[in-house]
Design a protein around this motif. Sequence first.
Motif, mmCIF file in Angstrom:
data_model
loop_
_atom_site.group_PDB
_atom_site.id
_atom_site.type_symbol
_atom_site.label_atom_id
_atom_site.label_comp_id
_atom_site.label_asym_id
_atom_site.label_seq_id
_atom_site.Cartn_x
_atom_site.Cartn_y
_atom_site.Cartn_z
ATOM 1 N N ASP A 51 1.009 -1.386 -0.009
ATOM 2 C CA ASP A 51 -0.042 0.018 0.141
ATOM 3 C C ASP A 51 0.874 1.252 0.053
ATOM 4 O OD1 ASP A 51 -2.208 1.418 -0.069
ATOM 5 O OD2 ASP A 51 -3.223 0.555 1.718
ATOM 6 N N HIS A 52 0.310 2.116 0.647
ATOM 7 C CA HIS A 52 1.279 3.468 0.666
ATOM 8 C C HIS A 52 1.677 3.708 2.210
ATOM 9 C CE1 HIS A 52 -0.971 3.559 -3.112
ATOM 10 N NE2 HIS A 52 -0.179 4.398 -3.390
ATOM 11 N N PRO A 53 2.571 3.019 2.590
ATOM 12 C CA PRO A 53 2.945 3.052 4.227
ATOM 13 C C PRO A 53 3.613 4.493 4.589
ATOM 14 C CG PRO A 53 4.503 1.558 3.039
ATOM 15 C CD PRO A 53 3.461 2.103 1.957
ATOM 16 N N SER A 54 3.422 4.763 5.831
ATOM 17 C CA SER A 54 4.165 6.070 6.206
ATOM 18 C C SER A 54 5.462 5.274 6.889
ATOM 19 C CB SER A 54 3.444 6.559 7.294
ATOM 20 O OG SER A 54 2.935 5.755 8.278
ATOM 21 N N ALA A 55 6.640 6.342 7.304
ATOM 22 C CA ALA A 55 7.557 5.518 7.977
ATOM 23 C C ALA A 55 7.210 5.063 9.517
ATOM 24 C CB ALA A 55 8.442 6.839 8.105
ATOM 25 N N GLU A 56 6.058 5.691 9.891
ATOM 26 C CA GLU A 56 5.673 5.222 11.125
ATOM 27 C C GLU A 56 5.124 3.989 11.173
ATOM 28 O OE1 GLU A 56 4.918 8.173 10.125
ATOM 29 O OE2 GLU A 56 5.976 9.863 11.609
ATOM 30 N N LEU A 57 4.444 3.518 10.172
ATOM 31 C CA LEU A 57 3.936 2.267 10.011
ATOM 32 C C LEU A 57 4.932 0.962 9.814
ATOM 33 C CD1 LEU A 57 1.160 0.093 9.564
ATOM 34 C CD2 LEU A 57 1.661 0.717 7.014
#
Length: 150
Positions: A41-47
């Motif tokens: 998907d389009h993950p964030s750095a946090e994820l």
Amino acid sequence: MEIEQLSTQHLNQLRQLCNEAGIKLTHQRLEIFRELMSVNDHPSAELIHKRLHKKHPTIAIDTIYRTLSTFDELGLVKKLYIMNERTLFDTNVTTHHHFICTHCKKVKDIYWSDFDNSTLPEMVDGMGKIESRHLEIHGVCNDCLHKSEE
Ligand SMILES: [Zn+2]
Ligand SMILES: [Zn+2]
């Protein structure tokens, strides 16, 4: 190391790009890349950090940010600034656009070659040199629509 989970093609690409850029392919970079490619998907750095943390509690969020920026420079991922609030990373580096749910913030890929090949309004020409075009469509996704009906 569970390198075999990563497709050989992706791994070779990573090796080659790091090599060309003179960047060492460290264990951490490899782990972050592997995690990135497994999140479809389009993950964030946090994820990414959250998911890596279980197996690799020593990887700091700063390392993830830095590594993702490096990957962005290498052209392995694309940084997305969605609705001015989050930086997401797109592992799909081909030309595409996004549908963003204003409710759950999920991001979905849109392909629209007619738009990509269309002539831009004349006024755009006078503004400078175009490097890319990216369209964001905002709305409420079907999942959220169905949930609110229940
Ligand atoms: Zn939604
Ligand atoms: Zn995308």
